[in-house]
Motif scaffolding. Structure first.
Motif, PDB file in Angstrom:
ATOM      1  N   HIS A   3     -49.642  23.301 -18.659  1.00  0.00           N
ATOM      2  CA  HIS A   3     -49.620  22.021 -17.978  1.00  0.00           C
ATOM      3  C   HIS A   3     -49.726  22.272 -16.485  1.00  0.00           C
ATOM      4  O   HIS A   3     -49.486  23.365 -16.004  1.00  0.00           O
ATOM      5  CB  HIS A   3     -48.366  21.220 -18.315  1.00  0.00           C
ATOM      6  CG  HIS A   3     -47.109  21.753 -17.692  1.00  0.00           C
ATOM      7  ND1 HIS A   3     -46.387  22.777 -18.256  1.00  0.00           N
ATOM      8  CD2 HIS A   3     -46.473  21.423 -16.546  1.00  0.00           C
ATOM      9  CE1 HIS A   3     -45.334  23.042 -17.488  1.00  0.00           C
ATOM     10  NE2 HIS A   3     -45.371  22.238 -16.442  1.00  0.00           N
ATOM     11  N   LYS A   4     -50.094  21.236 -15.783  1.00  0.00           N
ATOM     12  CA  LYS A   4     -50.186  21.278 -14.332  1.00  0.00           C
ATOM     13  C   LYS A   4     -49.167  20.283 -13.805  1.00  0.00           C
ATOM     14  O   LYS A   4     -49.105  19.152 -14.279  1.00  0.00           O
ATOM     15  CB  LYS A   4     -51.595  20.896 -13.903  1.00  0.00           C
ATOM     16  CG  LYS A   4     -51.795  20.778 -12.416  1.00  0.00           C
ATOM     17  CD  LYS A   4     -53.226  20.339 -12.124  1.00  0.00           C
ATOM     18  CE  LYS A   4     -53.421  20.014 -10.672  1.00  0.00           C
ATOM     19  NZ  LYS A   4     -54.785  19.536 -10.423  1.00  0.00           N
ATOM     20  N   ARG A   5     -48.377  20.702 -12.842  1.00  0.00           N
ATOM     21  CA  ARG A   5     -47.366  19.817 -12.282  1.00  0.00           C
ATOM     22  C   ARG A   5     -47.742  19.465 -10.850  1.00  0.00           C
ATOM     23  O   ARG A   5     -48.050  20.349 -10.048  1.00  0.00           O
ATOM     24  CB  ARG A   5     -46.002  20.490 -12.290  1.00  0.00           C
ATOM     25  CG  ARG A   5     -44.929  19.592 -11.746  1.00  0.00           C
ATOM     26  CD  ARG A   5     -43.557  20.188 -11.905  1.00  0.00           C
ATOM     27  NE  ARG A   5     -42.604  19.254 -11.370  1.00  0.00           N
ATOM     28  CZ  ARG A   5     -41.525  19.605 -10.717  1.00  0.00           C
ATOM     29  NH1 ARG A   5     -41.247  20.868 -10.537  1.00  0.00           N
ATOM     30  NH2 ARG A   5     -40.710  18.692 -10.253  1.00  0.00           N
ATOM     31  N   TYR A  10     -46.749  15.525 -14.782  1.00  0.00           N
ATOM     32  CA  TYR A  10     -47.167  16.683 -15.564  1.00  0.00           C
ATOM     33  C   TYR A  10     -48.450  16.324 -16.287  1.00  0.00           C
ATOM     34  O   TYR A  10     -48.508  15.309 -16.982  1.00  0.00           O
ATOM     35  CB  TYR A  10     -46.090  17.053 -16.583  1.00  0.00           C
ATOM     36  CG  TYR A  10     -44.770  17.384 -15.952  1.00  0.00           C
ATOM     37  CD1 TYR A  10     -44.435  18.691 -15.655  1.00  0.00           C
ATOM     38  CD2 TYR A  10     -43.863  16.380 -15.619  1.00  0.00           C
ATOM     39  CE1 TYR A  10     -43.223  19.009 -15.055  1.00  0.00           C
ATOM     40  CE2 TYR A  10     -42.655  16.676 -15.021  1.00  0.00           C
ATOM     41  CZ  TYR A  10     -42.342  17.993 -14.743  1.00  0.00           C
ATOM     42  OH  TYR A  10     -41.148  18.291 -14.145  1.00  0.00           O
ATOM     43  N   SER A  12     -51.418  17.526 -19.007  1.00  0.00           N
ATOM     44  CA  SER A  12     -51.632  18.457 -20.096  1.00  0.00           C
ATOM     45  C   SER A  12     -52.729  17.940 -21.020  1.00  0.00           C
ATOM     46  O   SER A  12     -52.962  16.737 -21.111  1.00  0.00           O
ATOM     47  CB  SER A  12     -50.331  18.630 -20.889  1.00  0.00           C
ATOM     48  OG  SER A  12     -50.477  19.619 -21.857  1.00  0.00           O
ATOM     49  N   PHE A  18     -47.468  21.423 -24.859  1.00  0.00           N
ATOM     50  CA  PHE A  18     -46.588  21.014 -23.763  1.00  0.00           C
ATOM     51  C   PHE A  18     -45.586  19.953 -24.206  1.00  0.00           C
ATOM     52  O   PHE A  18     -44.496  19.860 -23.681  1.00  0.00           O
ATOM     53  CB  PHE A  18     -47.430  20.470 -22.597  1.00  0.00           C
ATOM     54  CG  PHE A  18     -46.610  19.746 -21.550  1.00  0.00           C
ATOM     55  CD1 PHE A  18     -45.717  20.440 -20.753  1.00  0.00           C
ATOM     56  CD2 PHE A  18     -46.738  18.381 -21.361  1.00  0.00           C
ATOM     57  CE1 PHE A  18     -44.968  19.789 -19.786  1.00  0.00           C
ATOM     58  CE2 PHE A  18     -45.996  17.723 -20.401  1.00  0.00           C
ATOM     59  CZ  PHE A  18     -45.108  18.434 -19.609  1.00  0.00           C
ATOM     60  N   ARG A  49     -51.117  12.398 -18.721  1.00  0.00           N
ATOM     61  CA  ARG A  49     -50.194  12.626 -17.607  1.00  0.00           C
ATOM     62  C   ARG A  49     -48.867  11.986 -17.968  1.00  0.00           C
ATOM     63  O   ARG A  49     -48.811  10.835 -18.400  1.00  0.00           O
ATOM     64  CB  ARG A  49     -50.742  11.991 -16.329  1.00  0.00           C
ATOM     65  CG  ARG A  49     -49.888  12.338 -15.103  1.00  0.00           C
ATOM     66  CD  ARG A  49     -50.393  11.633 -13.869  1.00  0.00           C
ATOM     67  NE  ARG A  49     -49.860  10.276 -13.869  1.00  0.00           N
ATOM     68  CZ  ARG A  49     -50.491   9.232 -13.336  1.00  0.00           C
ATOM     69  NH1 ARG A  49     -51.672   9.355 -12.786  1.00  0.00           N
ATOM     70  NH2 ARG A  49     -49.946   8.030 -13.366  1.00  0.00           N
TER      71      ARG A  49
END
Length: 180
Positions: A3-5, A10, A12, A18, A49
């Protein structure tokens, strides 16, 4: 966990691992309340998101891209939002289309998929992120402009001018994965 925060959001891939127990329960609630919409969004959207803005302020957004796999930094086409209402139930907030003149784009998409993902070369996507972040074309700590296509296109032009051969070589390798 892929995942990208960004701040309290977040990002994914839709079918990612995730989604822990609590977040999975949120998705299950949406799925039960809006089964047809959930099925449709799960097929057409690549990224979800999850916004955790506090105990009673949660949001889940399905994000649809023009071409998630083939574009290095894909353009967002539309997003579909769900939020917790005053009765602590999930409700559909609606669809929002992206700007056609200067749309939002995605960076670092390789962070949103796990190693088993086969839609694009994760290694090449990671190499791309390293290449542009180390190039000096932009201060990546200033995130106010980086997510817009017009600004990003000007950055890419600078990147190509810095080292045309390296830029072309990378783009050729990215395109080659679709010709196999």
């Amino acid at each position: 966990m892929p995942h990208k925060r960004v701040s309290r959001s977040y990002y994914s891939y839709v079918n990612s691992s995730f989604w822990d127990f609590n977040k999975k329960a949120y998705l299950d609630n949406i799925k039960m309340k809006y089964p047809q919409l959930y099925r449709r969004l799960s097929k057409k959207c690549s990224i979800i998101r999850y916004d955790d803005l506090g105990p009673y302020l949660k949001k889940i957004v399905f994000i649809e891209f023009v071409d998630f796999n083939k574009e290095l930094n894909p353009v967002i086409k539309a997003w579909y939002s769900f939020k917790i209402n005053s009765n602590f139930e999930w409700e559909y907030s609606g669809k929002r289309n992206n700007s056609k003149t200067n749309p939002l784009i995605l960076h670092k998409k390789e962070l949103m998929v796990d190693n088993s993902y086969r839609g694009f070369s994760i290694d090449l996507a990671e190499e791309w992120t390293t290449y542009y972040t180390k190039s000096g074309i932009y201060d990546f700590h200033d995130t106010t402009k980086i997510g817009r296509k017009n600004f990003w296109d000007s950055c890419l032009k600078q990147l190509e001018e810095q080292n045309p051969e390296m830029y072309k070589n990378f783009m050729d390798r990215w395109e080659a994965q679709w010709k196999k």
